[in-house]
Motif scaffolding. Structure first.
Motif, PDB file in Angstrom:
ATOM      1  N   VAL A   1       0.809  -1.252   0.059  1.00 29.89           N
ATOM      2  CA  VAL A   1      -0.005   0.190   0.221  1.00 29.89           C
ATOM      3  C   VAL A   1       0.969   1.257   0.025  1.00 29.89           C
ATOM      4  O   VAL A   1       0.323   2.355   0.144  1.00 29.89           O
TER       5      VAL A   1
ATOM      6  N   PHE B   1      -1.888   4.667   0.115  1.00 36.15           N
ATOM      7  CA  PHE B   1      -2.591   4.830   1.334  1.00 36.15           C
ATOM      8  C   PHE B   1      -1.776   5.811   2.024  1.00 36.15           C
ATOM      9  O   PHE B   1      -0.416   5.691   2.285  1.00 36.15           O
TER      10      PHE B   1
ATOM     11  N   MET C   1      -7.071   6.321   1.254  1.00 33.94           N
ATOM     12  CA  MET C   1      -6.904   5.132   0.277  1.00 33.94           C
ATOM     13  C   MET C   1      -7.162   5.519  -1.103  1.00 33.94           C
ATOM     14  O   MET C   1      -8.209   5.905  -1.641  1.00 33.94           O
TER      15      MET C   1
ATOM     16  N   LEU D   1      -6.983   2.485  -5.551  1.00 29.17           N
ATOM     17  CA  LEU D   1      -7.500   1.193  -5.154  1.00 29.17           C
ATOM     18  C   LEU D   1      -7.548   0.442  -6.243  1.00 29.17           C
ATOM     19  O   LEU D   1      -7.826   0.615  -7.406  1.00 29.17           O
TER      20      LEU D   1
ATOM     21  N   ASP E   1      -7.203  -4.866  -2.924  1.00 32.89           N
ATOM     22  CA  ASP E   1      -7.434  -4.196  -2.050  1.00 32.89           C
ATOM     23  C   ASP E   1      -8.706  -4.428  -1.051  1.00 32.89           C
ATOM     24  O   ASP E   1      -9.070  -4.179  -0.025  1.00 32.89           O
TER      25      ASP E   1
END
Length: 120
Positions: free
Chosen positions: A63, A67, A82, A85, A89
Motif C-alpha cells: 500500500v 494509502f 486510500m 485502489l 485491496d
C-alpha cells in the motif's frame, strides 16, 4: 473499556478512493499505536499501516504510495486515505488501538470491521 467505531467503507471502482475513519472512546488514559489491518476472504488478517502517538508510521509494501494514515490525538481518531485502489485491496478493514486505561492496564482493541470492495 474502549470502543472503536469505524466508518467509510463501501464499493469503489478500480483507481478510485475511499477514506476510512476510526474513533476510539471510553476510559482512555492514552493511546500509543493505532492502525489498520485487513482480511480478505480465505486469507489471514494482515497489517496495512500503523501510526504511533508521535506520528511514526509503518506501511505494508503493498500500500506504500497509495494509502496515507493520519491521526487526531485530541479526538482519539485515526484516518486512512486510500487512493488508486485495486481489486486486491478488497477486504474487511479493521481498526486497532493500543490503549492505557484510567483504571490501569494496557490493552489492544479492535473495531468491528468495515467492508471495502474494489470492483468495476
Amino acid at each position: 473499556q474502549v470502543q472503536l467505531v469505524e466508518s467509510g467503507g463501501g464499493l469503489v471502482q478500480p483507481g478510485g478512493s475511499l477514506r476510512l475513519s476510526c474513533a476510539a472512546s471510553g476510559s482512555i488514559f492514552s493511546i500509543n499505536a493505532m492502525g489498520w489491518y485487513r482480511q480478505a476472504p480465505g486469507k489471514e488478517r494482515e497489517l496495512v499501516v500503523t501510526i504511533t502517538s508521535v506520528g511514526s508510521t509503518n506501511y505494508a509494501d503493498s500500500v506504500k504510495g497509495r494509502f496515507t494514515i493520519s491521526r487526531d490525538n485530541a479526538k482519539n481518531t485515526v484516518y486512512l486515505q486510500m487512493n488508486s485502489l485495486k481489486p486486491e485491496d478488497t477486504a474487511v478493514y479493521y481498526c486497532n488501538a493500543e490503549a492505557a486505561l484510567y483504571s490501569g492496564g494496557y490493552y489492544r482493541y479492535w473495531g468491528q470491521g468495515t467492508q471495502v470492495t474494489v470492483s468495476s
